[in-house]
Scaffold this active site. Structure first.
Site, PDB file in Angstrom:
ATOM      1  N   ALA A 142       0.859  -1.185   0.000  1.00 50.00           N
ATOM      2  CA  ALA A 142       0.000   0.000   0.000  1.00 50.00           C
ATOM      3  C   ALA A 142       0.895   1.235   0.000  1.00 50.00           C
ATOM      4  O   ALA A 142       1.651   1.462   0.941  1.00 50.00           O
ATOM      5  CB  ALA A 142      -0.909  -0.011   1.221  1.00 50.00           C
ATOM      6  N   MET A 143       0.835   2.037  -1.057  1.00 50.14           N
ATOM      7  CA  MET A 143       1.721   3.182  -1.222  1.00 50.14           C
ATOM      8  C   MET A 143       0.902   4.467  -1.188  1.00 50.14           C
ATOM      9  O   MET A 143       0.150   4.773  -2.115  1.00 50.14           O
ATOM     10  CB  MET A 143       2.508   3.057  -2.519  1.00 50.14           C
TER      11      MET A 143
ATOM     12  N   GLY B  94       2.038   7.538  -1.124  1.00 51.47           N
ATOM     13  CA  GLY B  94       2.675   8.681  -1.762  1.00 51.47           C
ATOM     14  C   GLY B  94       3.663   9.356  -0.847  1.00 51.47           C
ATOM     15  O   GLY B  94       4.296  10.341  -1.227  1.00 51.47           O
ATOM     16  N   GLY B  95       3.841   8.804   0.349  1.00 51.16           N
ATOM     17  CA  GLY B  95       4.792   9.344   1.304  1.00 51.16           C
ATOM     18  C   GLY B  95       6.070   8.536   1.359  1.00 51.16           C
ATOM     19  O   GLY B  95       6.190   7.475   0.724  1.00 51.16           O
TER      20      GLY B  95
ATOM     21  N   ASP C 217       7.477   6.880   3.959  1.00 50.21           N
ATOM     22  CA  ASP C 217       7.457   5.634   4.723  1.00 50.21           C
ATOM     23  C   ASP C 217       6.989   4.456   3.887  1.00 50.21           C
ATOM     24  O   ASP C 217       7.634   3.399   3.859  1.00 50.21           O
ATOM     25  CB  ASP C 217       6.559   5.783   5.951  1.00 50.21           C
ATOM     26  N   SER C 218       5.869   4.601   3.197  1.00 49.95           N
ATOM     27  CA  SER C 218       5.343   3.486   2.413  1.00 49.95           C
ATOM     28  C   SER C 218       6.239   3.187   1.216  1.00 49.95           C
ATOM     29  O   SER C 218       6.345   2.032   0.787  1.00 49.95           O
ATOM     30  CB  SER C 218       3.913   3.775   1.951  1.00 49.95           C
TER      31      SER C 218
ATOM     32  N   LEU D 174      -4.410   3.729  -2.809  1.00 51.24           N
ATOM     33  CA  LEU D 174      -5.839   3.686  -2.545  1.00 51.24           C
ATOM     34  C   LEU D 174      -6.457   5.050  -2.805  1.00 51.24           C
ATOM     35  O   LEU D 174      -6.098   6.032  -2.146  1.00 51.24           O
ATOM     36  CB  LEU D 174      -6.098   3.264  -1.096  1.00 51.24           C
TER      37      LEU D 174
ATOM     38  N   CYS E 226      -9.712   3.324   9.822  1.00 50.57           N
ATOM     39  CA  CYS E 226      -9.192   3.095   8.478  1.00 50.57           C
ATOM     40  C   CYS E 226      -8.322   1.844   8.434  1.00 50.57           C
ATOM     41  O   CYS E 226      -8.422   1.033   7.511  1.00 50.57           O
ATOM     42  CB  CYS E 226      -8.404   4.317   8.005  1.00 50.57           C
TER      43      CYS E 226
ATOM     44  N   GLY F 299       3.761   1.117   5.413  1.00 47.67           N
ATOM     45  CA  GLY F 299       4.883   1.851   5.988  1.00 47.67           C
ATOM     46  C   GLY F 299       4.684   2.214   7.438  1.00 47.67           C
ATOM     47  O   GLY F 299       5.306   3.155   7.926  1.00 47.67           O
TER      48      GLY F 299
ATOM     49  N   CYS G 148      -7.015  13.126   7.285  1.00 52.99           N
ATOM     50  CA  CYS G 148      -6.768  13.253   5.845  1.00 52.99           C
ATOM     51  C   CYS G 148      -7.975  13.752   5.067  1.00 52.99           C
ATOM     52  O   CYS G 148      -7.827  14.405   4.042  1.00 52.99           O
ATOM     53  CB  CYS G 148      -6.284  11.919   5.278  1.00 52.99           C
TER      54      CYS G 148
END
Length: 395
Positions: free
Chosen positions: A32-33, A35-36, A38-39, A58, A127, A151, A226
């Site tokens: 699961a990415m 966009g940061g 950590d992931s 996602l 979530c 992440g 978010c």
């Protein structure tokens, strides 16, 4: 109990990439990415370990342009593009999955309903429970993946009995085990947290991202909620629940101010009360109670916030449920401190007594139990007992 970093050799079992498998076995992993950074590093580590990794972003908003821009959120068009670029550098396939409707129903609508009922929810826990390790994991398993990689700063340990355990991260400042306390054994059996495998600070993760050529290395962390574009929770709720004027009262019942919606407050809140009548002693006042039925907010002194015990419902266990009564530590908010407690589970309800009174505990929050660094599980706070009042507070 200490919060020290999980490390190889510290526990009877081993920290591994995946449960009950040789560390070098090739697995099909869905990363699961967000966009940061950590992931992105987590996905890169999983690929470097030899796993067959596929990246997925996602899409959690039907209209992502209405969500935050820049780096404040995790649901923006920019985030999707950053995730795609990171996947390209890592050299893994990448997809965008639309989970907007599920996210709205399970996280956003739940968030609004909880505040309307006078409770204080944590949408990140919801979530993780409903989206990342329910909807996403179920879809991943149906497609033949072995694990979902994220992440998160947490560690998974295989104990001497072969069961998986969730532990705190090596970086106490970034530890996210609290928001993962909703995961059950089945979900842990298919969860991979590469950032928790070896202790590392956020600065070290950023440095690693730079070495890997990931453009997100210096991207600021996301924060706040978010799906609330400007960070104004009260305004977000007001648009959905409408103005509902009512009184703010002190402990005697005297009106000391007014509000436009009791849903906009949370127990322990001090700022934004706009009281028209100062306290007799001149000291600050805090939200003590919220009654959605009477549309009333009660305020009082800080010492009136002290809680000696609570009950919690809808427990979820990361392994064996508490056998009690037994001693644990508890965490009551995402970046809160550990506090010693005695906890007992009876008929599906968790009873928790604090060794010393704690402040700012609100119905709707999650209480997460720990045994040392191991996460025992979590439950949703239903009622609290106050040190200075015989009345039990409940939403």
């Amino acid at each position: 109990m200490p919060r020290g970093p999980p490390a190889r050799g510290r526990y009877p079992g081993r920290v591994s990439d995946f449960p009950n498998e040789p560390p070098r076995q090739r697995l099909r992993v869905l990363a699961a990415m967000s966009g940061g950074v950590d992931s992105a590093v987590a996905a890169a580590r999983a690929a470097e370990a030899g796993h067959d990794v596929t990246g997925v972003h996602l899409a959690l908003s039907a209209n992502p342009q209405s969500f935050r821009t820049g780096a404040r959120g995790c649901c923006t068009v920019e985030d999707s593009r950053d995730a795609a670029r990171a996947a390209d550098v890592i050299g893994i396939p990448f997809y965008v999955w639309d989970l907007a409707e599920r996210f709205r129903e399970d996280v956003v609508d739940d968030f609004v309903a909880e505040y309307a009922a006078g409770r204080t929810p944590n949408p990140c826990l919801r979530c993780n429970e409903k989206i990342k390790f329910a909807a996403l994991l179920d879809k991943a398993l149906a497609l033949g993946f072995d694990a979902v990689c994220t992440g998160h700063y947490a560690a998974v340990v295989t104990g001497p009995d072969g069961r998986r355990e969730l532990h705190r991260s090596g970086d106490a400042a970034k530890d996210q085990s609290y928001v993962l306390g909703v995961l059950d054994e089945r979900q842990l059996a298919h969860a991979m947290f590469p950032l928790g495998d070896t202790p590392a600070t956020k600065d070290e993760i950023r440095a690693e991202a730079e070495r890997r050529g990931l453009a997100v290395a210096r991207k600021p962390d996301s924060h706040d909620i978010c799906f609330i574009a400007d960070g104004d929770t009260q305004g977000f709720l007001a648009k959905r629940l409408g103005a509902q004027e009512g009184p703010i009262v002190d402990e005697s019942g005297a009106v000391v101010g007014t509000h436009t919606g009791a849903y906009g407050f949370t127990v322990g809140q001090r700022k934004g009360l706009r009281l028209g009548v100062p306290a007799a002693d001149g000291k600050p006042r805090y939200v003590l109670d919220i009654s959605p039925v009477r549309n009333t907010v009660t305020v009082g002194p800080a010492e009136a916030l002290e809680v000696t015990a609570l009950t919690a419902i809808r427990p979820r266990w990361c392994g064996t449920p508490p056998q009690g009564p037994a001693a644990y530590t508890a965490q009551l908010r995402a970046h809160g401190e550990d506090v010693p407690v005695t906890a007992e589970l009876a008929d599906g309800t968790l009873s928790v007594e604090f060794a010393e009174p704690v402040r700012g505990v609100a119905p709707g929050q999650a209480v997460v139990l720990y045994d040392g660094t191991r996460v025992v599980g979590s439950a949703t706070i239903a009622t609290t007992d106050r040190a200075t009042a015989s009345v039990r507070r409940t939403a």
